[in-house]
Design a protein around this motif. Structure first.
Motif, short mmCIF file in Angstrom:
data_model
loop_
_atom_site.label_atom_id
_atom_site.label_comp_id
_atom_site.label_asym_id
_atom_site.label_seq_id
_atom_site.Cartn_x
_atom_site.Cartn_y
_atom_site.Cartn_z
N ASN A 1 74.81 17.23 37.04
CA ASN A 1 74.85 16.57 35.73
C ASN A 1 74.91 15.05 35.86
OD1 ASN A 1 74.64 18.96 34.36
ND2 ASN A 1 76.85 19.21 34.11
N GLU A 2 75.63 14.56 36.87
CA GLU A 2 75.66 13.12 37.11
C GLU A 2 74.26 12.62 37.45
OE1 GLU A 2 78.58 11.74 39.91
OE2 GLU A 2 80.09 13.10 39.08
N PHE A 3 73.56 13.38 38.24
CA PHE A 3 72.20 13.02 38.63
C PHE A 3 71.27 13.03 37.42
CE2 PHE A 3 69.37 12.18 42.02
CZ PHE A 3 68.16 12.80 41.74
N ILE A 4 71.44 14.01 36.54
CA ILE A 4 70.59 14.15 35.36
C ILE A 4 70.78 12.97 34.40
CG2 ILE A 4 70.24 15.56 33.28
CD1 ILE A 4 70.88 17.99 35.09
N GLN A 5 71.95 12.36 34.38
CA GLN A 5 72.22 11.25 33.46
C GLN A 5 71.21 10.12 33.65
OE1 GLN A 5 74.23 11.52 30.86
NE2 GLN A 5 74.46 13.58 31.68
N TYR A 6 70.68 9.98 34.84
CA TYR A 6 69.66 8.97 35.08
C TYR A 6 68.50 9.13 34.11
CZ TYR A 6 65.46 6.99 37.22
OH TYR A 6 64.30 6.33 37.42
N PHE A 7 68.12 10.38 33.82
CA PHE A 7 66.95 10.65 32.98
C PHE A 7 67.21 10.37 31.51
CE2 PHE A 7 66.27 13.05 36.85
CZ PHE A 7 64.99 12.65 37.17
#
Length: 172
Positions: free
Chosen positions: A163-169
């Motif tokens: 989810n932290e990684f997805i926040q980039y998008f």
């Protein structure tokens, strides 16, 4: 593998019917990631892999635009791996059609073709052409179809990393 389609690590001791996750679970590279040897580096795996803080998998049924972009980027990036295998098998068709040799000889041939493939990449040899019936854009088909399944295991404890990684998008 790297972005130049070179093979960086190869282990040719598992039968072809062995699941990728089993091989990964018993690999030295997994132990090195578990020991945080690579810092914040991440790996991408398909939905057959178990989600972990360093191994990102696709999202089943993405709900937000950011999740959809994450899945699309994930699939596009993983496509490079599939492309490497395709080039390698076209360069050495014996890998696609099978070998009728003793097991130890087969293992040596697999490793030797990997080394020769890397030499070909370094020497800027042309990639073998795709067969006529395979020249459609398979990556777009994978994106359209989703290519996601429920990951093995219980991913709820480790969804935070993804989810932290997805926040980039969210910012695209």
């Amino acid at each position: 593998m790297d972005s130049r389609l070179r093979i960086c690590d190869i282990v040719a001791r598992w039968p072809g019917s062995t699941h990728d996750m089993t091989i990964f679970a018993n690999s030295r590279i997994k132990a090195r990631f578990d020991a945080r040897e690579f810092g914040n580096a991440i790996l991408l795996g398909d939905s057959g892999y178990v989600l972990s803080p360093y191994l990102m998998t696709p999202i089943l049924n993405p709900n937000t635009h950011a999740e959809q972009l994450y899945n699309e980027s994930h699939i596009r990036t993983r496509n490079i791996v599939e492309r490497l295998f395709g080039v390698w098998k076209r360069r050495f068709p014996v890998l696609a059609y099978g070998l009728r040799l003793q097991l130890n000889t087969v293992l040596a041939v697999i490793v030797a073709t990997a080394v020769l493939h890397n030499i070909a990449r370094e020497m800027n040899e042309e990639e073998p052409p795709l067969p006529i019936n395979m020249q459609e854009n398979q990556m777009n088909r994978l994106i359209e179809e989703g290519n996601v399944r429920i990951p093995n295991g219980n991913p709820e404890n480790i969804n935070a990393s993804r989810n932290e990684f997805i926040q980039y998008f969210n910012y695209l």
